[in-house]
Design a protein around this motif. Structure first.
Motif, PDB file in Angstrom:
ATOM      1  N   SER A   1       4.379   8.404 -10.057  1.00  0.00           N
ATOM      2  CA  SER A   1       4.641   8.023 -11.438  1.00  0.00           C
ATOM      3  C   SER A   1       5.096   6.568 -11.482  1.00  0.00           C
ATOM      4  CB  SER A   1       5.717   8.921 -12.045  1.00  0.00           C
ATOM      5  OG  SER A   1       6.959   8.713 -11.392  1.00  0.00           O
ATOM      6  N   GLU A   2       5.065   5.971 -12.653  1.00  0.00           N
ATOM      7  CA  GLU A   2       5.466   4.569 -12.783  1.00  0.00           C
ATOM      8  C   GLU A   2       6.925   4.379 -12.371  1.00  0.00           C
ATOM      9  OE1 GLU A   2       5.547   0.957 -16.119  1.00  0.00           O
ATOM     10  OE2 GLU A   2       4.887   2.978 -16.664  1.00  0.00           O
ATOM     11  N   ARG A   3       7.792   5.315 -12.762  1.00  0.00           N
ATOM     12  CA  ARG A   3       9.210   5.186 -12.420  1.00  0.00           C
ATOM     13  C   ARG A   3       9.422   5.222 -10.913  1.00  0.00           C
ATOM     14  NH1 ARG A   3      13.510   8.949 -15.438  1.00  0.00           N
ATOM     15  NH2 ARG A   3      12.766   7.618 -17.128  1.00  0.00           N
TER      16      ARG A   3
ATOM     17  N   ARG B   1      10.644   2.131  -8.268  1.00  0.00           N
ATOM     18  CA  ARG B   1      11.755   2.323  -7.342  1.00  0.00           C
ATOM     19  C   ARG B   1      11.331   1.981  -5.908  1.00  0.00           C
ATOM     20  NH1 ARG B   1      13.211   6.969  -9.082  1.00  0.00           N
ATOM     21  NH2 ARG B   1      12.121   8.285  -7.572  1.00  0.00           N
ATOM     22  N   VAL B   2      10.113   2.367  -5.543  1.00  0.00           N
ATOM     23  CA  VAL B   2       9.597   2.080  -4.201  1.00  0.00           C
ATOM     24  C   VAL B   2       9.407   0.578  -4.016  1.00  0.00           C
ATOM     25  CG1 VAL B   2       7.555   2.303  -2.747  1.00  0.00           C
ATOM     26  CG2 VAL B   2       8.528   4.322  -3.826  1.00  0.00           C
ATOM     27  N   LEU B   3       8.795  -0.089  -4.999  1.00  0.00           N
ATOM     28  CA  LEU B   3       8.567  -1.527  -4.891  1.00  0.00           C
ATOM     29  C   LEU B   3       9.888  -2.289  -4.823  1.00  0.00           C
ATOM     30  CD1 LEU B   3       5.612  -1.948  -7.421  1.00  0.00           C
ATOM     31  CD2 LEU B   3       5.491  -1.942  -4.922  1.00  0.00           C
ATOM     32  N   ALA B   4      10.868  -1.838  -5.597  1.00  0.00           N
ATOM     33  CA  ALA B   4      12.179  -2.491  -5.559  1.00  0.00           C
ATOM     34  C   ALA B   4      12.800  -2.381  -4.172  1.00  0.00           C
ATOM     35  CB  ALA B   4      13.099  -1.874  -6.611  1.00  0.00           C
ATOM     36  N   ALA B   5      12.632  -1.229  -3.529  1.00  0.00           N
ATOM     37  CA  ALA B   5      13.174  -1.047  -2.186  1.00  0.00           C
ATOM     38  C   ALA B   5      12.472  -1.954  -1.183  1.00  0.00           C
ATOM     39  CB  ALA B   5      13.044   0.419  -1.770  1.00  0.00           C
ATOM     40  N   LEU B   6      11.147  -2.092  -1.298  1.00  0.00           N
ATOM     41  CA  LEU B   6      10.405  -2.970  -0.381  1.00  0.00           C
ATOM     42  C   LEU B   6      10.812  -4.431  -0.557  1.00  0.00           C
ATOM     43  CD1 LEU B   6       6.828  -1.407  -0.572  1.00  0.00           C
ATOM     44  CD2 LEU B   6       8.412  -1.318   1.360  1.00  0.00           C
ATOM     45  N   VAL B   7      11.065  -4.837  -1.801  1.00  0.00           N
ATOM     46  CA  VAL B   7      11.521  -6.203  -2.044  1.00  0.00           C
ATOM     47  C   VAL B   7      12.916  -6.401  -1.463  1.00  0.00           C
ATOM     48  CG1 VAL B   7      12.176  -7.844  -3.842  1.00  0.00           C
ATOM     49  CG2 VAL B   7      10.067  -6.529  -4.071  1.00  0.00           C
ATOM     50  N   GLU B   8      13.788  -5.419  -1.661  1.00  0.00           N
ATOM     51  CA  GLU B   8      15.159  -5.523  -1.147  1.00  0.00           C
ATOM     52  C   GLU B   8      15.186  -5.593   0.378  1.00  0.00           C
ATOM     53  OE1 GLU B   8      19.394  -3.038  -1.334  1.00  0.00           O
ATOM     54  OE2 GLU B   8      17.678  -2.427  -2.560  1.00  0.00           O
ATOM     55  N   LYS B   9      14.260  -4.883   1.030  1.00  0.00           N
ATOM     56  CA  LYS B   9      14.200  -4.882   2.488  1.00  0.00           C
ATOM     57  C   LYS B   9      13.338  -6.014   3.042  1.00  0.00           C
ATOM     58  CE  LYS B   9      14.981   0.109   2.683  1.00  0.00           C
ATOM     59  NZ  LYS B   9      14.444   1.436   3.068  1.00  0.00           N
ATOM     60  N   ARG B  10      12.890  -6.922   2.156  1.00  0.00           N
ATOM     61  CA  ARG B  10      12.185  -8.161   2.524  1.00  0.00           C
ATOM     62  C   ARG B  10      10.782  -7.909   3.080  1.00  0.00           C
ATOM     63  NH1 ARG B  10      17.253  -8.679   4.525  1.00  0.00           N
ATOM     64  NH2 ARG B  10      16.544  -8.426   6.686  1.00  0.00           N
ATOM     65  N   TYR B  11      10.160  -6.809   2.719  1.00  0.00           N
ATOM     66  CA  TYR B  11       8.772  -6.577   3.093  1.00  0.00           C
ATOM     67  C   TYR B  11       7.810  -7.065   2.002  1.00  0.00           C
ATOM     68  CZ  TYR B  11      10.384  -3.615   6.904  1.00  0.00           C
ATOM     69  OH  TYR B  11      10.990  -3.152   8.038  1.00  0.00           O
ATOM     70  N   LEU B  12       8.354  -7.426   0.852  1.00  0.00           N
ATOM     71  CA  LEU B  12       7.521  -7.706  -0.311  1.00  0.00           C
ATOM     72  C   LEU B  12       8.254  -8.697  -1.203  1.00  0.00           C
ATOM     73  CD1 LEU B  12       4.760  -6.503  -1.149  1.00  0.00           C
ATOM     74  CD2 LEU B  12       6.008  -4.916  -2.615  1.00  0.00           C
TER      75      LEU B  12
ATOM     76  N   LEU C   1      -2.483  -7.040  -7.262  1.00  0.00           N
ATOM     77  CA  LEU C   1      -2.739  -5.625  -7.507  1.00  0.00           C
ATOM     78  C   LEU C   1      -2.081  -5.192  -8.800  1.00  0.00           C
ATOM     79  CD1 LEU C   1      -4.022  -3.094  -6.143  1.00  0.00           C
ATOM     80  CD2 LEU C   1      -1.766  -2.628  -5.186  1.00  0.00           C
ATOM     81  N   GLY C   2      -2.831  -4.466  -9.611  1.00  0.00           N
ATOM     82  CA  GLY C   2      -2.273  -3.918 -10.825  1.00  0.00           C
ATOM     83  C   GLY C   2      -1.421  -2.686 -10.536  1.00  0.00           C
ATOM     84  N   LYS C   3      -0.433  -2.478 -11.367  1.00  0.00           N
ATOM     85  CA  LYS C   3       0.479  -1.345 -11.174  1.00  0.00           C
ATOM     86  C   LYS C   3      -0.277  -0.022 -11.269  1.00  0.00           C
ATOM     87  CE  LYS C   3       3.580  -1.039 -14.305  1.00  0.00           C
ATOM     88  NZ  LYS C   3       4.785  -1.413 -15.094  1.00  0.00           N
ATOM     89  N   LYS C   4      -1.240   0.055 -12.162  1.00  0.00           N
ATOM     90  CA  LYS C   4      -2.015   1.288 -12.313  1.00  0.00           C
ATOM     91  C   LYS C   4      -2.808   1.587 -11.036  1.00  0.00           C
ATOM     92  CE  LYS C   4      -4.163   4.567 -14.750  1.00  0.00           C
ATOM     93  NZ  LYS C   4      -5.263   4.932 -13.846  1.00  0.00           N
ATOM     94  N   ASP C   5      -3.381   0.535 -10.417  1.00  0.00           N
ATOM     95  CA  ASP C   5      -4.144   0.743  -9.186  1.00  0.00           C
ATOM     96  C   ASP C   5      -3.264   1.296  -8.079  1.00  0.00           C
ATOM     97  OD1 ASP C   5      -6.401  -0.234 -10.416  1.00  0.00           O
ATOM     98  OD2 ASP C   5      -6.057  -2.291  -9.757  1.00  0.00           O
ATOM     99  N   LEU C   6      -2.058   0.766  -7.946  1.00  0.00           N
ATOM    100  CA  LEU C   6      -1.156   1.240  -6.899  1.00  0.00           C
ATOM    101  C   LEU C   6      -0.645   2.644  -7.213  1.00  0.00           C
ATOM    102  CD1 LEU C   6      -0.082   0.322  -4.227  1.00  0.00           C
ATOM    103  CD2 LEU C   6       1.834  -0.777  -5.378  1.00  0.00           C
ATOM    104  N   MET C   7      -0.442   2.940  -8.471  1.00  0.00           N
ATOM    105  CA  MET C   7      -0.038   4.306  -8.848  1.00  0.00           C
ATOM    106  C   MET C   7      -1.128   5.302  -8.473  1.00  0.00           C
ATOM    107  SD  MET C   7       1.658   3.430 -12.580  1.00  0.00           S
ATOM    108  CE  MET C   7       1.513   5.114 -13.161  1.00  0.00           C
ATOM    109  N   ASP C   8      -2.390   4.932  -8.704  1.00  0.00           N
ATOM    110  CA  ASP C   8      -3.501   5.825  -8.354  1.00  0.00           C
ATOM    111  C   ASP C   8      -3.610   6.008  -6.843  1.00  0.00           C
ATOM    112  OD1 ASP C   8      -4.079   6.107 -11.015  1.00  0.00           O
ATOM    113  OD2 ASP C   8      -5.683   4.611 -11.028  1.00  0.00           O
ATOM    114  N   ARG C   9      -3.404   4.938  -6.087  1.00  0.00           N
ATOM    115  CA  ARG C   9      -3.491   5.030  -4.638  1.00  0.00           C
ATOM    116  C   ARG C   9      -2.412   5.952  -4.066  1.00  0.00           C
ATOM    117  NH1 ARG C   9      -5.886   1.252  -1.157  1.00  0.00           N
ATOM    118  NH2 ARG C   9      -7.417  -0.098  -2.158  1.00  0.00           N
ATOM    119  N   LEU C  10      -1.200   5.834  -4.599  1.00  0.00           N
ATOM    120  CA  LEU C  10      -0.059   6.561  -4.036  1.00  0.00           C
ATOM    121  C   LEU C  10       0.223   7.882  -4.746  1.00  0.00           C
ATOM    122  CD1 LEU C  10       2.305   3.479  -3.634  1.00  0.00           C
ATOM    123  CD2 LEU C  10       1.031   4.644  -1.846  1.00  0.00           C
ATOM    124  N   ARG C  11      -0.440   8.086  -5.906  1.00  0.00           N
ATOM    125  CA  ARG C  11      -0.207   9.294  -6.710  1.00  0.00           C
ATOM    126  C   ARG C  11       1.276   9.419  -7.064  1.00  0.00           C
ATOM    127  NH1 ARG C  11      -3.438  14.304  -4.229  1.00  0.00           N
ATOM    128  NH2 ARG C  11      -2.901  15.098  -6.305  1.00  0.00           N
TER     129      ARG C  11
END
Length: 250
Positions: A107-109, A113-124, A95-105
């Motif tokens: 900002s990139e920042r 931060r959200v993706l980093a949290a999911l990786v830290e919590k071992r979901y991603l 998945l491209g970052k732009k596609d996920l930004m559009d889905r979730l509405r």
């Protein structure tokens, strides 16, 4: 002068009086699970609904367990990633970052931060990146907790896949020659009768009434477009649960 806290009620909620528990419940709440009926209540028809196609097969743990561990924006991102991975029958998505930004509405920042949290919590876990986007390994809630996925989830068998990077020609494509043992192996014939018999046996109800109920359920699943192989896999799950003294999944 003290500030009055801002409050806005839910539209239509104030007009609903709290009903006493001893008062009769709405008729829709008395319907049996799977009963294909709708009954009138408060100007609406309440009752059964069944999505027959274009639905996402996502484990209930994603809502009941993972969401209790995730912040609201993390929940939204995780559910979208499950939609693009587990719901498509795989444990990854690109998945491209732009596609996920559009889905979730977002900002990139905020998204990072959200993706980093999911990786830290071992979901991603990010595995690869190219011009199409990032290849994400998406973990189910039990996987994130370090637990087995359970009998309700089927995993593909581990296998090596040889990738051919050159364009094959007619002379370069190998022809598979079946071995003698493979040629002698009969192909299993799956019919609605055999599926019904297996389902009744898995439930321990192989009498005439149990067979009739199982046959009706198998025919309904087949009419909805469920492949026989998937029905057989679900029956095997019922059999394993019964052998452990665990009831059928709701």
């Amino acid at each position: 002068m003290s500030k009055v806290p801002y409050y806005r009620g839910v539209r239509g909620s104030a007009a609903i009086a709290t009903r006493a528990l001893r008062a009769p419940a709405p008729a829709a709440e008395t319907l049996e699970p799977g009963e294909m009926r709708r009954v009138a209540f408060a100007g609406e028809l309440l009752g059964a609904v069944r999505v027959r196609s274009s639905f996402a097969a996502i484990p209930l743990d994603a809502f009941d367990r993972a969401c209790a561990d995730l912040e609201i924006e993390e929940q939204a991102a995780y559910l979208h990633l499950l939609r693009l991975s587990a719901a498509e029958g795989r444990n990854w998505c690109r998945l491209g970052k732009k596609d996920l930004m559009d889905r979730l509405r977002l900002s990139e920042r905020r998204l990072l931060r959200v993706l980093a949290a999911l990786v830290e919590k071992r979901y991603l876990r990010p595995l690869d990146r190219d011009n199409r986007g990032t290849l994400w390994r998406v973990f189910l809630p039990r996987e994130a907790a370090g637990e087995p996925v359970g009998d309700d989830v089927l995993l593909g068998r581990a296998a090596e896949l040889r990738v051919v990077r050159t364009r094959p020609t007619a002379t370069s494509i190998p022809t598979a020659t079946p071995t003698a043992s493979a040629a002698r192996r009969p192909r299993a014939v799956v019919t609605e009768a055999s599926l019904a018999k297996d389902l009744a046996a898995a439930r321990g109800r192989d009498d005439a009434e149990g067979l009739a109920a199982a046959l009706a359920e198998v025919r309904e699943l087949l009419s909805e477009g469920q492949p026989p192989e998937r029905i057989a896999a679900c029956i095997e799950t019922v059999r394993r649960r019964a052998s452990r003294g665990v009831g059928e999944p709701p």
